[in-house]
Write an enzyme that holds these catalytic residues in place. Sequence first.
Site, PDB file in Angstrom:
ATOM      1  N   TYR A  17      16.157 -20.328 -22.634  1.00 50.38           N
ATOM      2  CA  TYR A  17      16.066 -21.793 -22.661  1.00 50.38           C
ATOM      3  C   TYR A  17      16.452 -22.392 -21.300  1.00 50.38           C
ATOM      4  O   TYR A  17      17.234 -23.339 -21.228  1.00 50.38           O
ATOM      5  CB  TYR A  17      16.939 -22.379 -23.785  1.00 50.38           C
ATOM      6  N   TYR A 144      15.844 -23.443 -38.479  1.00 44.59           N
ATOM      7  CA  TYR A 144      15.470 -22.642 -37.304  1.00 44.59           C
ATOM      8  C   TYR A 144      15.435 -21.180 -37.723  1.00 44.59           C
ATOM      9  O   TYR A 144      16.404 -20.664 -38.285  1.00 44.59           O
ATOM     10  CB  TYR A 144      16.474 -22.840 -36.171  1.00 44.59           C
ATOM     11  N   ASP A 245      16.988 -16.253 -44.877  1.00 44.82           N
ATOM     12  CA  ASP A 245      17.241 -15.874 -43.493  1.00 44.82           C
ATOM     13  C   ASP A 245      18.759 -15.856 -43.274  1.00 44.82           C
ATOM     14  O   ASP A 245      19.373 -16.893 -43.056  1.00 44.82           O
ATOM     15  CB  ASP A 245      16.552 -16.881 -42.564  1.00 44.82           C
ATOM     16  N   LYS A 274      21.415  -9.816 -35.874  1.00 45.91           N
ATOM     17  CA  LYS A 274      22.583 -10.205 -35.079  1.00 45.91           C
ATOM     18  C   LYS A 274      23.772  -9.264 -35.262  1.00 45.91           C
ATOM     19  O   LYS A 274      23.894  -8.269 -34.574  1.00 45.91           O
ATOM     20  CB  LYS A 274      22.958 -11.656 -35.369  1.00 45.91           C
TER      21      LYS A 274
END
Length: 428
Positions: A17, A144, A245, A274
């Site tokens: 980003y 997201y 998710d 993760k």
Amino acid sequence: MSQFDTFFDYKHIWHPYSSMINPLPCYTVISAKGVYLKLKNGKNIIDGMSSWWSAIHGYNHPILNKALKKQIRKMSHVMFGGITHPPAIALCQNLISLTPEKLDCIFLSDSGSVAIEIAIKMLIQYWHSLGQKRKLFLTIRNGYHGDTFAAMSVSDPENSLHKIYNNLIPKNLFADAPISSFHKDWNASDIVSFKKIIEKNSSKIAGVILEPIVQGVGGMNFYHPTYLKKIKILCNYYSIPVIFDEIATGFGRTGKMFAFEHANVVPDILCLGKSITGGTITLAATLTSRHIANTISKSKSGCFMHGPTYMGNPLACAVANANIKILKTNQWKLQVLSIEKQLFKNLQPLINHPYVIDIRILGAIGVIECSHSVNMFLIQKFFVENGVWIRPFRKLIYIVPPYTISSHALKKLTNVIIDALNNIKLFL
């Protein structure tokens, strides 16, 4: 590391980003241990981000390191097509032991976004096997799910991260996000938008996808468990599979092993990533039911059409097994509860701060929603100079520290946040 090396990074390496023309400064980390990152100038800073939710036991954990060293002596990688190996078998056994009985078929991959892509592909192929060409997915706003194309298509289309791709990605269905927060009363009107959309489109929807309880970087909102229960009831009624998710929240972050346990519901597909390896190396998993797996396998193709090169990487599987072994001692429960209590004590009083809109705390997650957007350059510099690593975005300052953090180190994190809030120059 020389100044020239840092300049090379500035000129040639694209960070997440970030811009190549006017990038934000990067701080060079030369080592990490426990909850500390050591900078090239010798300064140690407290990591409040767990390397984006992943390093739940801190850095250089001896048990995780031992597992990596032991496995690398045997093999670091071997293809998974036509081959299997003990670390992958053990990992899948471990994941099945941790998750609801219904989820007994596992597809391994190499990142969270890919796990989401796999889940979406599973349901498209599932319906195709049943003779239906369903391609629509229903989700909620402020979500997201990753930066790959299918993952972007089920993330909030108004999210500035993905907005420029809106004309290129599939158009999916978005219900209003719930406003009933986790710690407050349930508002029955929250489910109205979702209910209307699923009733109208039930014959077209391939699946529903949600971040259970905690919406991540779409807004860091924590919604009421009753909302998740209502969603599952509606999906069961219309026989629409549900994807959860849990890439950010899985493995204890919210105070439960998985966030969906707060609502006592079970998904049809579960995505993990993760912290699955304790933040040591990339790995992800997509778990599903025998029914969905068998239906896909009975299709004309006879198989699920996906196969990452590094699928089932032995090194990653071995350290994931060591991570789960640590978690199975259940020490994480006390650690996360202790963090939650201290976050309430240290951050909740900020609700009266003139620059604070809301404080949200759940498990080892603390969020401060500010009235102004942060100046990333200035606030990142401020945090580092004051001995902490916190990575805010837009109007949100949040921390997700390693479970192993001491009360002293956590107090340091929250004190520096308070100091930042008292410095209006750090905000746009």
